[in-house]
Design a protein around this motif. Structure first.
Motif, PDB file in Angstrom:
ATOM      1  N   GLU A  92       0.832  -1.205   0.000  1.00 60.99           N
ATOM      2  CA  GLU A  92       0.000   0.000   0.000  1.00 60.99           C
ATOM      3  C   GLU A  92       0.869   1.258   0.000  1.00 60.99           C
ATOM      4  O   GLU A  92       0.596   2.216  -0.739  1.00 60.99           O
ATOM      5  CB  GLU A  92      -0.907  -0.010   1.227  1.00 60.99           C
ATOM      6  N   GLN A  93       1.907   1.254   0.800  1.00 64.42           N
ATOM      7  CA  GLN A  93       2.809   2.410   0.866  1.00 64.42           C
ATOM      8  C   GLN A  93       3.490   2.647  -0.475  1.00 64.42           C
ATOM      9  O   GLN A  93       3.597   3.791  -0.938  1.00 64.42           O
ATOM     10  CB  GLN A  93       3.856   2.189   1.962  1.00 64.42           C
ATOM     11  N   ALA A  94       3.933   1.543  -1.112  1.00 62.76           N
ATOM     12  CA  ALA A  94       4.614   1.660  -2.403  1.00 62.76           C
ATOM     13  C   ALA A  94       3.660   2.167  -3.479  1.00 62.76           C
ATOM     14  O   ALA A  94       4.006   3.042  -4.280  1.00 62.76           O
ATOM     15  CB  ALA A  94       5.198   0.311  -2.813  1.00 62.76           C
ATOM     16  N   PRO A  99       2.063   6.190  -7.715  1.00 57.91           N
ATOM     17  CA  PRO A  99       0.891   5.664  -8.427  1.00 57.91           C
ATOM     18  C   PRO A  99       1.119   5.471  -9.923  1.00 57.91           C
ATOM     19  O   PRO A  99       0.312   4.834 -10.591  1.00 57.91           O
ATOM     20  CB  PRO A  99      -0.181   6.739  -8.172  1.00 57.91           C
ATOM     21  N   THR A 100       2.232   6.001 -10.434  1.00 62.75           N
ATOM     22  CA  THR A 100       2.529   5.836 -11.870  1.00 62.75           C
ATOM     23  C   THR A 100       3.304   4.545 -12.145  1.00 62.75           C
ATOM     24  O   THR A 100       3.545   4.210 -13.306  1.00 62.75           O
ATOM     25  CB  THR A 100       3.354   7.033 -12.392  1.00 62.75           C
ATOM     26  N   ASN A 101       3.688   3.861 -11.088  1.00 63.68           N
ATOM     27  CA  ASN A 101       4.423   2.604 -11.269  1.00 63.68           C
ATOM     28  C   ASN A 101       3.419   1.457 -11.366  1.00 63.68           C
ATOM     29  O   ASN A 101       2.792   1.073 -10.375  1.00 63.68           O
ATOM     30  CB  ASN A 101       5.376   2.378 -10.084  1.00 63.68           C
ATOM     31  N   ARG A 102       3.270   0.921 -12.561  1.00 65.48           N
ATOM     32  CA  ARG A 102       2.228  -0.099 -12.779  1.00 65.48           C
ATOM     33  C   ARG A 102       2.501  -1.383 -12.003  1.00 65.48           C
ATOM     34  O   ARG A 102       1.572  -2.110 -11.638  1.00 65.48           O
ATOM     35  CB  ARG A 102       2.085  -0.396 -14.270  1.00 65.48           C
ATOM     36  N   TRP A 103       3.780  -1.687 -11.758  1.00 65.21           N
ATOM     37  CA  TRP A 103       4.095  -2.929 -11.055  1.00 65.21           C
ATOM     38  C   TRP A 103       3.755  -2.823  -9.568  1.00 65.21           C
ATOM     39  O   TRP A 103       3.366  -3.813  -8.946  1.00 65.21           O
ATOM     40  CB  TRP A 103       5.572  -3.281 -11.255  1.00 65.21           C
ATOM     41  N   TYR A 104       3.879  -1.644  -9.000  1.00 66.24           N
ATOM     42  CA  TYR A 104       3.452  -1.440  -7.614  1.00 66.24           C
ATOM     43  C   TYR A 104       1.949  -1.661  -7.483  1.00 66.24           C
ATOM     44  O   TYR A 104       1.473  -2.275  -6.529  1.00 66.24           O
ATOM     45  CB  TYR A 104       3.803  -0.028  -7.142  1.00 66.24           C
TER      46      TYR A 104
END
Length: 217
Positions: A92-94, A99-104
């Motif tokens: 959740e923190q990551a 939010p632009t990191n699709r893998w997160y």
């Protein structure tokens, strides 16, 4: 450590010794003319008592084993919950930090899915599709979570969107047909297979797949 098997072996050996003693006593008292008063030993009663002792020992060992198993299970569940909570918090923190990191985002949804919280996983995956509408794998993930959450119509809609993006694919058609069958709608499932035979009329395997579908449904 004394096990149930060891307890049984000890008791059985005790029984054998007791019986051997009685047999030998009777034998020597007859042959040698011993005038010793025979002890009044009731073999059946003794064996019955020993049997009860065995049963009590076995039951006690079984109860102890059951309690140990329950403790181990509880400890494992608590440990798994702690690990899952930590993973959820980290994911959740990551996801919120970038939010632009699709893998997160994908990992965040996956953590909920692995916890069995498919509805929340589907919600996160669906939100990710708005941010990454070209990410085809996200559609498949979202549809899977929706199906596992019991949202079959929503899963079909997600796969429709994927089909519009990637074109006609056998894997998508097959999945949609299975979902329609889960809704007990064989007609719509058949239409999915008919898409392939209409688009590729010379492709014999698709004709065979459609024929097999009609034969089964």
């Amino acid at each position: 450590m004394i096990t149930i098997l060891n307890i049984k072996n000890i008791i059985l050996i005790s029984i054998m010794i007791l019986i051997s003693y009685i047999i030998l006593y009777n034998t020597f008292s007859i042959k040698e003319g011993f005038k010793i008063k025979k002890p009044k030993i009731k073999i059946g009663k003794q064996i019955k008592k020993i049997g009860k002792d065995i049963e009590k020992g076995v039951n006690k060992a079984a109860e102890e084993a059951k309690r140990a198993a329950e403790r181990a299970k509880k400890e494992a569940e608590e440990k798994a919950k702690k690990v899952a909570d930590e993973a959820k918090k980290a994911a959740e923190q990551a996801a919120k930090a970038d939010p632009t990191n699709r893998w997160y985002q994908a990992f965040y949804a996956q953590v909920f899915a692995e916890m069995g919280r498919f509805l929340e996983a589907a919600g996160i995956a669906g939100q990710s599709l708005k941010t990454f509408p070209q990410e085809k794998q996200f559609y498949l993930d979202c549809a899977t979570y929706q199906e596992q959450a019991g949202q079959i119509p929503a899963a079909i809609k997600t796969l429709d969107d994927l089909e519009a993006l990637s074109g006609l694919k056998e894997s998508i058609i097959r999945k949609k047909a299975d979902l329609y069958l889960a809704l007990r709608d064989a007609k719509k499932a058949a239409r999915e297979w008919e898409k392939l035979t209409t688009a590729y009329p010379q492709h014999t395997p698709y004709l065979l797949l459609l024929a097999d579908f009609y034969a089964q449904h």
